[in-house]
Each structure stands twice: as C-alpha cells, then as structure tokens.
Design an enzyme around this catalytic site. Structure first.
Site, PDB file in Angstrom:
ATOM      1  N   PHE A  19      -1.291   2.687   8.052  1.00  0.00           N
ATOM      2  CA  PHE A  19      -0.038   1.525   8.064  1.00  0.00           C
ATOM      3  C   PHE A  19       0.968   2.525   9.286  1.00  0.00           C
ATOM      4  O   PHE A  19       1.137   3.872   8.379  1.00  0.00           O
ATOM      5  CB  PHE A  19      -0.092   0.962   6.731  1.00  0.00           C
ATOM      6  CG  PHE A  19       1.334   0.418   6.829  1.00  0.00           C
ATOM      7  CD1 PHE A  19       0.989  -1.520   6.355  1.00  0.00           C
ATOM      8  CD2 PHE A  19       2.672  -0.119   7.388  1.00  0.00           C
ATOM      9  CE1 PHE A  19       2.009  -2.202   6.759  1.00  0.00           C
ATOM     10  CE2 PHE A  19       3.665  -0.961   7.203  1.00  0.00           C
ATOM     11  CZ  PHE A  19       2.811  -2.194   6.696  1.00  0.00           C
ATOM     12  N   ILE A  79       8.197   2.283   4.950  1.00  0.00           N
ATOM     13  CA  ILE A  79       9.661   2.373   5.816  1.00  0.00           C
ATOM     14  C   ILE A  79      10.759   1.079   4.354  1.00  0.00           C
ATOM     15  O   ILE A  79      10.123   0.118   4.712  1.00  0.00           O
ATOM     16  CB  ILE A  79       9.815   1.913   7.065  1.00  0.00           C
ATOM     17  CG1 ILE A  79       9.157   3.455   7.057  1.00  0.00           C
ATOM     18  CG2 ILE A  79      10.772   2.266   7.076  1.00  0.00           C
ATOM     19  CD1 ILE A  79       8.837   2.966   9.125  1.00  0.00           C
ATOM     20  N   THR A  83       9.785  -4.149   4.365  1.00  0.00           N
ATOM     21  CA  THR A  83       8.699  -4.365   3.411  1.00  0.00           C
ATOM     22  C   THR A  83      10.210  -4.965   2.292  1.00  0.00           C
ATOM     23  O   THR A  83      10.844  -3.614   1.346  1.00  0.00           O
ATOM     24  CB  THR A  83       7.453  -4.027   2.994  1.00  0.00           C
ATOM     25  OG1 THR A  83       7.104  -4.514   2.136  1.00  0.00           O
ATOM     26  CG2 THR A  83       7.167  -2.789   2.563  1.00  0.00           C
ATOM     27  N   HIS A  85       8.668  -5.487  -0.489  1.00  0.00           N
ATOM     28  CA  HIS A  85       7.955  -4.544  -1.728  1.00  0.00           C
ATOM     29  C   HIS A  85       7.797  -3.287  -1.549  1.00  0.00           C
ATOM     30  O   HIS A  85       7.009  -2.769  -1.603  1.00  0.00           O
ATOM     31  CB  HIS A  85       6.640  -6.050  -1.984  1.00  0.00           C
ATOM     32  CG  HIS A  85       5.620  -5.732  -1.497  1.00  0.00           C
ATOM     33  ND1 HIS A  85       5.638  -6.455  -0.677  1.00  0.00           N
ATOM     34  CD2 HIS A  85       5.249  -4.506  -0.560  1.00  0.00           C
ATOM     35  CE1 HIS A  85       4.186  -6.418   0.506  1.00  0.00           C
ATOM     36  NE2 HIS A  85       4.629  -5.118  -0.426  1.00  0.00           N
TER      37      HIS A  85
HETATM   38  N1  INI Z   1       1.613   0.178   3.204  1.00  0.00           N
HETATM   39  C1  INI Z   1       2.099   1.171   3.709  1.00  0.00           C
HETATM   40  O1  INI Z   1       1.722   2.686   4.162  1.00  0.00           O
HETATM   41  N2  INI Z   1       3.323   1.602   4.219  1.00  0.00           N
HETATM   42  C2  INI Z   1       4.373   0.499   4.758  1.00  0.00           C
HETATM   43  O2  INI Z   1       5.501   0.581   4.944  1.00  0.00           O
HETATM   44  C3  INI Z   1       3.913  -0.824   3.610  1.00  0.00           C
HETATM   45  N3  INI Z   1       4.884  -2.057   4.120  1.00  0.00           N
HETATM   46  O3  INI Z   1       5.957  -1.640   4.487  1.00  0.00           O
HETATM   47  O4  INI Z   1       4.385  -3.086   3.809  1.00  0.00           O
HETATM   48  C4  INI Z   1       2.572  -1.389   3.562  1.00  0.00           C
HETATM   49  N4  INI Z   1       1.998  -1.961   3.325  1.00  0.00           N
HETATM   50  C5  INI Z   1       0.379  -2.160   2.987  1.00  0.00           C
HETATM   51  C6  INI Z   1       0.021  -1.899   1.599  1.00  0.00           C
HETATM   52  O5  INI Z   1      -0.141  -0.642   1.399  1.00  0.00           O
HETATM   53  C7  INI Z   1      -1.222  -2.136   1.591  1.00  0.00           C
HETATM   54  O6  INI Z   1      -1.995  -1.650   2.617  1.00  0.00           O
HETATM   55  C8  INI Z   1      -1.548  -3.339   1.938  1.00  0.00           C
HETATM   56  O7  INI Z   1      -0.972  -4.286   0.833  1.00  0.00           O
HETATM   57  C9  INI Z   1      -3.131  -4.239   1.302  1.00  0.00           C
HETATM   58  O8  INI Z   1      -3.557  -3.847  -0.027  1.00  0.00           O
END
Ligand code: INI
Length: 155
Positions: A19, A79, A83, A85
């Site tokens: 991500f 970041i 998001t 959350h």
């Molecule tokens: N994952 C991240 O590594 N960074 C982020 O900023 C982020 N946001 O913004 O949502 C993020 N979301 C994905 C999360 O880590 C999981 O991979 C996903 O929810 C599946 O379990």
C-alpha cells in the site's frame, strides 16, 4: 553496553507492505542498502511483501516463529489523508509489531511511517528527513546482536 552493528553473522527478515508502494519501495531500498552496508550476507536476507500495514504483524509473527531470522524489519506507511480509519490501521500495525517482538523474543523493528500526507512520507523515505527503512534495518542488526549476548550457549 552497546551492541555491535556488525551484521556478518546475522539473518534478517524484511517485510514491506505494498500500500503506497511509491513510499514503501523506497523504505525497502533503504533497508536493503543498510543491511548490505552492515555486512549482512545476501543469503541471510529474506524479503516478503504484504498488502498493507495492517498485515505486517501476522507476517512478522510467522517469520519470527520460523527460526529462520534473528530479527524482522517491518516497513509500511499509513497516510492520514487517505483513510478515515488511519488511527486503527496505524495503531494495530504498530501495536501488533511490538506484540510479535515481545511474544517471540525476536526483535521486530518499526519502519512504519504515519504521516499527514504523501510529501511527509517521501521526506522520510529517502528524502530530506532520511530513510526510516534504513534506520529500522540498523536497529534490527543492533538488537539482534544485543540479544545474542544473553542467549544460552548450546548444551
Ligand atoms: N494500508 C496501509 O499500509 N496504509 C494506508 O494508508 C492504508 N489506508 O489508507 O487505508 C492501508 N489500508 C489497508 C490495510 O492496511 C489492509 O491492507 C486492508 O484493510 C486489508 O486488510
């Protein structure tokens, strides 16, 4: 008592989330360059990718339990602007990484950026604020060497 930064005898795992890969690829490059600079042999380095920062702890747990590494470097970026959350993802990733270290006794170092925006993240991933991936890699080598001192010698 300061532990050595000599990585020649060490096996280090590196887990990087995909991500925001523009950032995490740079953290990974920084970590790998630092491990090489500290002498960790290429065959002693395992790299794995996970989807997001939320998945770092479970992958770190499996790798730490495998007996194949002396430390695990965890790399990711969360970041705030991206998001609603943010807090949950960041907190659970960071809490989970420390929990893995404390339950396995394998140091898991924190190269997870939590920033307000992409610019701040890039600054910390090889930009004007250094490379937090490299810092986490150096911490992994130091901690692995420190903990080795207190390991019981084989009977
Ligand atoms: N994952 C991240 O590594 N960074 C982020 O900023 C982020 N946001 O913004 O949502 C993020 N979301 C994905 C999360 O880590 C999981 O991979 C996903 O929810 C599946 O379990």
């Amino acid at each position: 008592m300061e532990a050595s930064l000599d990585g020649r005898q060490l096996r280090i795992g590196v887990i990087a989330s995909r991500f925001n890969s523009l950032v995490t690829d740079r953290l990974l490059d920084g970590a790998l360059a630092e491990l090489s600079r500290l002498g960790v042999p290429a065959e002693g380095i395992q790299v794995a990718r996970v989807p997001g920062a939320f998945e770092l702890p479970v992958a770190a747990l499996a790798l730490a339990r495998s007996g194949q590494v002396d430390a695990v470097v965890c790399l990711g970026v969360v970041i705030r602007g991206e998001t609603a959350h943010f807090e949950y993802v960041a907190q659970e990733a960071i809490r989970g990484i420390q929990e893995v270290a404390l339950t396995t006794g394998i140091p898991c170092t924190l190269g997870v950026l939590t920033t307000e925006n992409l610019e701040q993240a890039l600054d910390r991933a090889g930009g004007k604020a250094g490379n937090k991936g490299a810092e986490a890699a150096q911490a992994a080598v130091e901690m692995a060497n420190l903990l080795r001192r207190w390991q019981a010698p084989p009977a």
